[in-house]
Structure formats: structure tokens, C-alpha cells
Design a protein around this motif. Structure first.
Motif, PDB file in Angstrom:
ATOM      1  N   ILE A   1       0.835  -1.199   0.000  1.00  0.00           N
ATOM      2  CA  ILE A   1       0.000   0.000   0.000  1.00  0.00           C
ATOM      3  C   ILE A   1       0.875   1.257   0.000  1.00  0.00           C
ATOM      4  O   ILE A   1       0.626   2.215  -0.726  1.00  0.00           O
ATOM      5  CB  ILE A   1      -0.976  -0.020   1.200  1.00  0.00           C
ATOM      6  N   ARG A   2       1.938   1.219   0.800  1.00  0.00           N
ATOM      7  CA  ARG A   2       2.849   2.372   0.829  1.00  0.00           C
ATOM      8  C   ARG A   2       3.497   2.570  -0.546  1.00  0.00           C
ATOM      9  O   ARG A   2       3.527   3.681  -1.069  1.00  0.00           O
ATOM     10  CB  ARG A   2       3.924   2.148   1.900  1.00  0.00           C
ATOM     11  N   ASN A   3       3.990   1.490  -1.132  1.00  0.00           N
ATOM     12  CA  ASN A   3       4.605   1.571  -2.464  1.00  0.00           C
ATOM     13  C   ASN A   3       3.640   2.175  -3.467  1.00  0.00           C
ATOM     14  O   ASN A   3       3.995   3.064  -4.233  1.00  0.00           O
ATOM     15  CB  ASN A   3       5.016   0.179  -2.957  1.00  0.00           C
TER      16      ASN A   3
ATOM     17  N   GLY B   1       8.165  15.295   0.455  1.00  0.00           N
ATOM     18  CA  GLY B   1       7.971  15.905   1.765  1.00  0.00           C
ATOM     19  C   GLY B   1       7.136  15.024   2.684  1.00  0.00           C
ATOM     20  O   GLY B   1       6.392  15.518   3.520  1.00  0.00           O
ATOM     21  N   HIS B   2       7.263  13.711   2.536  1.00  0.00           N
ATOM     22  CA  HIS B   2       6.558  12.746   3.388  1.00  0.00           C
ATOM     23  C   HIS B   2       5.066  13.023   3.508  1.00  0.00           C
ATOM     24  O   HIS B   2       4.560  13.328   4.587  1.00  0.00           O
ATOM     25  CB  HIS B   2       7.201  12.694   4.781  1.00  0.00           C
ATOM     26  N   PRO B   3       4.343  12.931   2.387  1.00  0.00           N
ATOM     27  CA  PRO B   3       2.892  13.187   2.433  1.00  0.00           C
ATOM     28  C   PRO B   3       2.172  12.155   3.302  1.00  0.00           C
ATOM     29  O   PRO B   3       2.599  11.006   3.389  1.00  0.00           O
ATOM     30  CB  PRO B   3       2.475  13.025   0.967  1.00  0.00           C
TER      31      PRO B   3
ATOM     32  N   TYR C   1      11.919   6.641   7.194  1.00  0.00           N
ATOM     33  CA  TYR C   1      12.379   8.008   7.416  1.00  0.00           C
ATOM     34  C   TYR C   1      11.249   9.005   7.586  1.00  0.00           C
ATOM     35  O   TYR C   1      11.472  10.194   7.655  1.00  0.00           O
ATOM     36  CB  TYR C   1      13.298   8.437   6.267  1.00  0.00           C
ATOM     37  N   CYS C   2      10.039   8.523   7.617  1.00  0.00           N
ATOM     38  CA  CYS C   2       8.904   9.434   7.814  1.00  0.00           C
ATOM     39  C   CYS C   2       8.787   9.696   9.324  1.00  0.00           C
ATOM     40  O   CYS C   2       9.058   8.809  10.111  1.00  0.00           O
ATOM     41  CB  CYS C   2       7.607   8.802   7.341  1.00  0.00           C
ATOM     42  N   CYS C   3       8.360  10.902   9.674  1.00  0.00           N
ATOM     43  CA  CYS C   3       8.255  11.128  11.117  1.00  0.00           C
ATOM     44  C   CYS C   3       6.815  10.950  11.591  1.00  0.00           C
ATOM     45  O   CYS C   3       5.898  10.768  10.838  1.00  0.00           O
ATOM     46  CB  CYS C   3       8.769  12.481  11.517  1.00  0.00           C
TER      47      CYS C   3
HETATM   48 ZN   LIG Z   1       8.240   9.464   4.121  1.00  0.00          ZN
END
Ligand SMILES: [Zn+2]
Ligand SMILES: [Zn+2]
Length: 149
Positions: free
Chosen positions: A86-88, A131-133, A147-149
Motif C-alpha cells: 500500500i505504501r509503495n 515531503g513525506h505526504p 524516514y517518515c516522522c
Molecule cells: Zn516518508
């Protein structure tokens, strides 16, 4: 290479159809811990026998656990795999939509073709570039990566 060979997946990788069933189970669960195989059959618009066959294959690959008369649940491995796919899909689709000015439907179709085999490194880089949506253009949640916060 990151953790325990989880990123390598030669013989045990899922077929496209199996991924569809895995995603269907995930979607049907939404908070519950078990889903009936009849529900899976309905969602996939197939017979109970067909659904059982695919659920059996997913069980052989360690993705789901089946309980007689009660239904199926996702294993930790299955949950990890479905989150990864899903992330991909959503990161790729968002990237292509935003940076390659492709229509959303095309972007989504292309994402479906590559979602299983995108290297984690690439997806993480795309995610950073974006930008890590938190959501894709369909407003669906994007599961976080390393690496997402
Ligand atoms: Zn990210
Ligand atoms: Zn989307």
C-alpha cells in the motif's frame, strides 16, 4: 541491506491475484481481528471455493492464518506485506502525479503494476522528495516508512 532478508522475496513472492486477496482481507478486517471467508468471496465476487483456494495459498506463504468455521486473520508477516504494498502504491502514485504530471487514473494504474516490486530505497527517496505526504491524491492514508516522522 536492511533487516533480516525481509526485503528479498524470490520464491515466496505473491502473484498479482494473491495480492488482491491479501488487500481484500486487510480492507475487510479494518479493526477486527478476523474476517469470514464468505465475506472475502463476496468482496472478490468469486465462489467460496475460489476464495478458499486463494486463502489457502496465502496461508502457505505465511500471510494469513485460517481458523476452521471462523475465518481468516492476517499474520504479522501478512500485515507487513500489505502495508509495504500500500505504501509503495500510494507513494509512487503521488510522485508520478505530482512530478511527472500524469493523470491520477494513469498514475494509479502504473502504481498497480509496480507496487509489489519497488525497492524500499526508491520509495523512501520518492517519499522524501514529496515531503513525506500523509495521504495520496485519492486522500487515502500513506503508511509511514523508515524516514517518515
Ligand atoms: Zn516518508
Ligand atoms: Zn491513491
Amino acid at each position: 541491506m536492511p533487516k533480516s532478508g525481509a526485503s528479498k522475496q524470490p520464491s515466496k513472492s505473491l502473484t498479482g491475484k494473491e495480492v488482491e486477496y491479501l488487500k481484500a482481507v486487510f480492507k475487510l478486517l479494518s479493526g477486527r481481528d478476523m474476517v469470514g471467508s464468505l465475506e472475502v468471496a463476496d468482496a472478490m465476487r468469486v465462489s467460496c471455493a475460489t476464495a478458499s483456494e486463494y486463502l489457502g495459498r496465502l496461508e502457505e506463504k505465511g500471510m494469513v492464518k485460517r481458523y476452521r468455521w471462523r475465518g481468516v486473520s492476517l499474520t504479522e508477516k501478512g500485515l507487513g506485506e500489505v502495508n509495504r504494498i500500500i505504501r509503495n502504491h500510494r507513494v509512487f502514485e503521488t510522485y508520478v502525479y505530482r512530478f511527472l504530471s500524469m493523470g491520477l487514473q494513469d498514475a494509479c494504474e502504473c502504481a498497480s503494476m509496480v507496487e509489489q516490486c519497488l525497492p524500499e530505497k526508491i520509495v523512501d527517496s520518492m517519499c522524501s522528495a514529496l515531503g513525506h505526504p500523509k495521504t495520496c491524491p485519492h486522500r487515502n492514508h500513506i503508511p509511514g516508512g523508515r524516514y517518515c516522522c
